[in-house]
Design a protein around this motif. Structure first.
Motif, mmCIF file in Angstrom:
data_model
loop_
_atom_site.group_PDB
_atom_site.id
_atom_site.type_symbol
_atom_site.label_atom_id
_atom_site.label_comp_id
_atom_site.label_asym_id
_atom_site.label_seq_id
_atom_site.Cartn_x
_atom_site.Cartn_y
_atom_site.Cartn_z
ATOM 1 N N SER A 88 0.812 -1.218 0.000
ATOM 2 C CA SER A 88 0.000 0.000 0.000
ATOM 3 C C SER A 88 0.849 1.273 0.000
ATOM 4 N N ALA A 126 -9.553 4.958 3.993
ATOM 5 C CA ALA A 126 -8.195 5.435 4.295
ATOM 6 C C ALA A 126 -7.594 4.661 5.466
ATOM 7 N N GLY A 130 -4.607 2.178 4.589
ATOM 8 C CA GLY A 130 -3.379 2.929 4.842
ATOM 9 C C GLY A 130 -2.996 3.807 3.669
ATOM 10 N N ILE A 131 -3.975 4.167 2.841
ATOM 11 C CA ILE A 131 -3.727 4.977 1.640
ATOM 12 C C ILE A 131 -4.593 6.227 1.686
ATOM 13 N N THR A 132 -3.992 7.374 1.418
ATOM 14 C CA THR A 132 -4.754 8.614 1.327
ATOM 15 C C THR A 132 -5.906 8.428 0.341
ATOM 16 N N ALA A 375 -3.962 9.126 4.919
ATOM 17 C CA ALA A 375 -3.776 7.755 5.392
ATOM 18 C C ALA A 375 -3.550 7.766 6.900
#
Length: 375
Positions: A88, A126, A130-132, A375
């Protein structure tokens, strides 16, 4: 070779059949589709469609579904990355369209304040990926007086425009919309929702045969178009509105269809109605392109309707001599154009660049769209 700029686009359309996840490399101005995943959400379809119209206990039902869809969207993104062995941390952002549950744009005459609402909690996405995550793309355009839709024309121009060629991009989801690309490097694209896409046909075959969709238009091909009913469909006031305009399941839904059939009683054969609905979709799309009075030479189909051979044949015949193909000929499989568009819109947002096109939506200005959830 520049480093890859990886984004994920998440899309669930009017038909509410599935969540489409597209992993794209958007580095150096190129738009490469790297991997895709479709996750069935048929078990949520009724809940989603029930929220398209006013009903009991809406806020509680919406809140629950917002969270559930957030979990489903996050799972789609994580599953796609796991399958492709990508961490990720390598993905810059997710662009999530969410699931539209209500769309009442300017000009529909039903509300003091036009609004559009998409759910599928981006905070959940998010957190679990764990990703914006960039989401809620449509409401800024509404705030600027626009329709909030369609938002894909700028992506179509960035990806599909060819110098010296006038092209139409035809997206057929539950609702159909068109983008006109002028190929002169100056003109802004034009586009709007033409009317129903697959939505009415899907609803009718589900009601009649228990099937989710009419595979390749086979059932419609067994029926005969009912001219008087088609003529009645074509009198729908929305079709005579001038662009910019947009529509959705709020108008073209099973209840609308039932009202259209009242004067026909039980005299209609189910397959004939399916054939008439297919013709209605084909004619409203072709009329939308013809009404531009531009010498369009090429048209490319995307969305689920691009896989309905009977529908494609009718659109091709109605648009003749315009060459009709699918976006696969331009490098992107037709079922993944919209999901990829929202990956691109996330990139636009993070770069501080506009995602809407005022000539399409009627907004007072071009604007950065969406809300960013770190994130």
């Amino acid at each position: 070779m520049p480093d890859r700029e990886l984004y994920i686009g998440l899309m669930s359309g009017t038909s509410a059949d599935s969540i489409d996840a597209a992993l794209a490399d958007l580095s150096d101005g190129q738009h490469r589709l790297l991997a895709t995943l479709s996750c069935d959400i048929a078990d949520l379809k009724n809940d989603i469609h029930e929220l398209a119209t006013p009903g009991f206990n809406e806020i509680s039902r919406m809140g629950q579904l917002d969270r559930e869809l957030g979990l489903r969207f996050a799972n789609a993104a994580n599953t796609l990355l796991q399958r492709e062995y990508i961490d990720s941390s390598q993905v810059i952002a997710i662009g999530s369209h969410g699931q539209t549950i209500r769309h009442t744009p300017p000009g529909d005459g039903n509300n003091r304040h036009p609004f559009t609402l998409q759910i599928g909690d981006p905070n959940t996405i998010a957190h679990l990926t764990g990703i914006t995550t960039v989401a809620d793309f449509r409401r800024r355009d509404i705030a600027l007086g626009g329709q909030g839709a369609p938002l894909t024309p700028l992506f179509h121009r960035a990806t599909f425009e060819k110098p010296g060629t006038l092209r139409a991009i035809i997206n057929i989801g539950g609702i159909a919309n068109i983008t006109l690309l002028f190929g002169d490097g100056v003109s802004s694209p034009l586009g709007y929702d033409t009317g129903p896409g697959n939505g009415l046909m899907d609803s009718w075959i589900l009601q009649s045969l228990g099937e989710a969709y009419d595979d390749n238009g086979q059932w419609a091909s067994e029926g005969q178009v009912i001219p008087t009913l088609l003529e009645q469909f074509l009198k729908t006031p929305y079709l005579f509105k001038k662009a910019p305009k947009s529509t959705g399941r709020e108008l073209f839904n099973p209840e609308w269809l039932s009202q259209q059939l009242v004067s026909f009683g039980d005299s209609i054969e189910p397959a004939d109605l399916q054939a008439t609905l297919l013709e209605f979709t084909a004619q409203t799309i072709s009329t939308g392109i013809r009404k531009s009075h531009r010498p369009i030479t090429e048209a490319y189909l995307c969305g689920g309707g691009a896989y309905n051979g009977a529908l494609v044949s009718r659109i091709s015949a109605l648009l003749n001599p315009i060459q009709v193909s699918t976006t696969e000929a331009l490098g992107i499989l037709p079922g993944w154009v919209e999901a990829m568009a929202f990956a691109w819109l996330a990139q636009q947002t993070l770069a501080g660049k506009p995602g809407n096109e005022p000539t399409v939506t009627g907004a007072s200005a071009a604007s950065v769209l969406g809300a960013i959830h770190p994130a």
